[in-house]
Design a protein around this motif. Structure first.
Motif, PDB file in Angstrom:
ATOM      1  N   ASN A 277       0.175   6.766  93.563  1.00 14.47           N
ATOM      2  CA  ASN A 277      -1.088   7.115  94.224  1.00 14.47           C
ATOM      3  C   ASN A 277      -2.255   6.339  93.608  1.00 14.47           C
ATOM      4  N   ASP A 278      -2.276   6.247  92.265  1.00 14.63           N
ATOM      5  CA  ASP A 278      -3.335   5.478  91.615  1.00 14.63           C
ATOM      6  C   ASP A 278      -3.266   4.011  92.019  1.00 14.63           C
ATOM      7  N   TYR A 279      -2.054   3.465  92.083  1.00 13.89           N
ATOM      8  CA  TYR A 279      -1.902   2.063  92.500  1.00 13.89           C
ATOM      9  C   TYR A 279      -2.464   1.859  93.904  1.00 13.89           C
ATOM     10  N   ASN A 280      -2.100   2.747  94.819  1.00 12.95           N
ATOM     11  CA  ASN A 280      -2.574   2.617  96.194  1.00 12.95           C
ATOM     12  C   ASN A 280      -4.088   2.776  96.283  1.00 12.95           C
TER      13      ASN A 280
ATOM     14  N   PHE B 226      -6.545   1.959  93.974  1.00 12.03           N
ATOM     15  CA  PHE B 226      -7.364   0.814  93.572  1.00 12.03           C
ATOM     16  C   PHE B 226      -6.987  -0.476  94.302  1.00 12.03           C
ATOM     17  N   ASN B 227      -5.907  -0.444  95.097  1.00 14.67           N
ATOM     18  CA  ASN B 227      -5.547  -1.601  95.908  1.00 14.67           C
ATOM     19  C   ASN B 227      -5.944  -1.446  97.374  1.00 14.67           C
ATOM     20  N   ARG B 228      -6.585  -0.323  97.701  1.00 14.22           N
ATOM     21  CA  ARG B 228      -7.012  -0.116  99.087  1.00 14.22           C
ATOM     22  C   ARG B 228      -8.345  -0.815  99.324  1.00 14.22           C
ATOM     23  N   PRO B 229      -8.522  -1.471 100.455  1.00  9.84           N
ATOM     24  CA  PRO B 229      -9.795  -2.157 100.733  1.00  9.84           C
ATOM     25  C   PRO B 229     -10.968  -1.177 100.801  1.00  9.84           C
ATOM     26  N   ARG B 230     -12.103  -1.663 100.327  1.00 10.28           N
ATOM     27  CA  ARG B 230     -13.377  -0.946 100.460  1.00 10.28           C
ATOM     28  C   ARG B 230     -13.401   0.396  99.733  1.00 10.28           C
TER      29      ARG B 230
ATOM     30  N   GLU C 165     -11.964   2.053  89.846  1.00 10.46           N
ATOM     31  CA  GLU C 165     -11.867   1.689  88.433  1.00 10.46           C
ATOM     32  C   GLU C 165     -11.194   2.763  87.576  1.00 10.46           C
ATOM     33  N   PRO C 166     -11.532   4.065  87.742  1.00 10.01           N
ATOM     34  CA  PRO C 166     -10.788   5.081  86.969  1.00 10.01           C
ATOM     35  C   PRO C 166      -9.304   5.118  87.337  1.00 10.01           C
ATOM     36  N   ALA C 167      -8.988   4.911  88.623  1.00  6.86           N
ATOM     37  CA  ALA C 167      -7.582   4.902  89.046  1.00  6.86           C
ATOM     38  C   ALA C 167      -6.833   3.755  88.387  1.00  6.86           C
TER      39      ALA C 167
ATOM     40  N   VAL D 170      11.478   9.293  90.797  1.00  7.77           N
ATOM     41  CA  VAL D 170      11.776   7.898  91.119  1.00  7.77           C
ATOM     42  C   VAL D 170      12.364   7.834  92.533  1.00  7.77           C
ATOM     43  N   GLY D 171      11.844   6.927  93.337  1.00 11.97           N
ATOM     44  CA  GLY D 171      12.403   6.742  94.669  1.00 11.97           C
ATOM     45  C   GLY D 171      11.970   7.759  95.687  1.00 11.97           C
ATOM     46  N   VAL D 172      10.844   8.425  95.461  1.00  8.40           N
ATOM     47  CA  VAL D 172      10.381   9.430  96.410  1.00  8.40           C
ATOM     48  C   VAL D 172       9.948   8.791  97.731  1.00  8.40           C
ATOM     49  N   ARG D 173       9.331   7.615  97.656  1.00  8.69           N
ATOM     50  CA  ARG D 173       8.846   6.985  98.881  1.00  8.69           C
ATOM     51  C   ARG D 173       8.867   5.472  98.730  1.00  8.69           C
ATOM     52  N   GLU D 174       8.723   4.800  99.851  1.00 10.66           N
ATOM     53  CA  GLU D 174       8.706   3.344  99.842  1.00 10.66           C
ATOM     54  C   GLU D 174       7.451   2.842  99.130  1.00 10.66           C
ATOM     55  N   CYS D 175       7.516   1.590  98.684  1.00 11.95           N
ATOM     56  CA  CYS D 175       6.401   1.054  97.917  1.00 11.95           C
ATOM     57  C   CYS D 175       6.205  -0.422  98.228  1.00 11.95           C
ATOM     58  N   THR D 176       5.069  -0.928  97.807  1.00 10.18           N
ATOM     59  CA  THR D 176       4.758  -2.334  97.989  1.00 10.18           C
ATOM     60  C   THR D 176       5.502  -3.173  96.960  1.00 10.18           C
ATOM     61  N   GLU D 177       5.526  -4.477  97.186  1.00  2.26           N
ATOM     62  CA  GLU D 177       6.173  -5.382  96.240  1.00  2.26           C
ATOM     63  C   GLU D 177       5.475  -5.337  94.880  1.00  2.26           C
ATOM     64  N   GLY D 178       4.130  -5.194  94.902  1.00  5.10           N
ATOM     65  CA  GLY D 178       3.391  -5.147  93.650  1.00  5.10           C
ATOM     66  C   GLY D 178       3.747  -3.935  92.811  1.00  5.10           C
ATOM     67  N   PHE D 179       3.800  -2.764  93.433  1.00  2.44           N
ATOM     68  CA  PHE D 179       4.153  -1.561  92.688  1.00  2.44           C
ATOM     69  C   PHE D 179       5.599  -1.634  92.223  1.00  2.44           C
ATOM     70  N   ARG D 180       6.471  -2.120  93.085  1.00  2.00           N
ATOM     71  CA  ARG D 180       7.880  -2.261  92.703  1.00  2.00           C
ATOM     72  C   ARG D 180       8.007  -3.152  91.469  1.00  2.00           C
TER      73      ARG D 180
END
Length: 252
Positions: A144-147, A149-153, A160-162, A184-194
């Motif tokens: 969730n934190d990864y998503n 700070f990587n979300r636009p706008r 920054e705290p995330a 682990v493996g609860v949901r799909e993820c981006t290549e960056g998080f993987r």
């Protein structure tokens, strides 16, 4: 107030439940901090609901006798952490298709058992206990934190705290002598998080550090959600433990 009721050493401390526990002792402060939410338990990131759970008092024990027989045997190997030249402690993969069967509770109990063995063993050997001998990583919250700070706008006040939480957790999870990677493996993820998750697991495996994973996906199925390399890393020196039955949440 008897502070032993809020201490993970209660089951082994000779002063537990005595008048000596009417004041905070050095061991309690070392493990729990003055507030009860700090110390080595706090540094480990153990969720508040699990900070006093041990294998003996775990509410999941009665429902999962086979899994707990394996967990008891596994905990007996934790003394090896004090003998770097001895055989390494292996990893565990706690699995059930149904949520709420006690996997996370058990993983947290194992972490607390590791902390106890580390702290007491360090005292017995006249060594300074590590400030963070173990770490609990909620992989779902981490993602969730990864998503965030990587979300636009996303405003900097949120992003920054995330990002700070994310990279702090990544470093701690990769380096701690013992770690729980929960969900682990609860949901799909981006290549960056993987890639970041692979880095954590790869560093732990390469260093021979024991890890307890929990998941609703069997260990062999991780490659369908992540990739074969990550799945192979998880399988290395790791035993799968099945948790049976349906959800027990709200039934106790």
């Amino acid at each position: 107030m008897n502070h032993s009721t809020r201490c993970i050493l209660r089951g082994i401390c000779r002063n537990a439940d005595s008048n000596a526990c009417s004041v905070l002792c050095g061991s309690y402060i070392s493990l729990h901090g003055y507030s009860g939410s700090g110390g080595r338990i706090g540094a480990a990131g153990v969720p508040a609901d699990y900070r006093l759970v041990t294998l003996k008092n775990s509410p999941a024990r009665a429902e999962q006798p086979a899994a707990y027989a394996l967990a008891d045997a596994y905990t007996a190997t934790f003394v090896r952490q004090h003998d770097p030249a001895g055989p390494r402690v292996k990893s565990l993969y706690l699995f059930s298709e149904s949520p709420g069967t006690g996997k996370t509770t058990t993983a947290a109990a194992l972490l607390n058992e590791w902390l106890t063995v580390h702290y007491v063993g360090s005292l017995q050997r006249d060594r300074q206990a590590l400030e963070r001998p173990a770490y609990f990583l909620d992989v779902n919250a981490w993602q969730n934190d990864y998503n965030t700070f990587n979300r636009p706008r996303v405003p900097d006040s949120i992003a920054e705290p995330a990002a700070a939480r994310y990279y702090t957790a990544q470093g701690a999870a990769a380096a701690a002598p013992f770690a729980v990677l929960d969900d682990v493996g609860v949901r799909e993820c981006t290549e960056g998080f993987r890639g970041d998750l692979h880095t954590v697991i790869n560093e732990r495996v390469a260093a021979g550090l024991p890890t307890v994973y929990t998941s609703n996906i069997p260990m062999g199925g991780l490659s369908r959600l992540y990739d074969a390399r990550l799945a192979d890393r998880v399988r290395d020196m790791c035993a799968e433990v099945a948790f049976m039955g349906g959800s027990q949440r709200g039934m106790r």
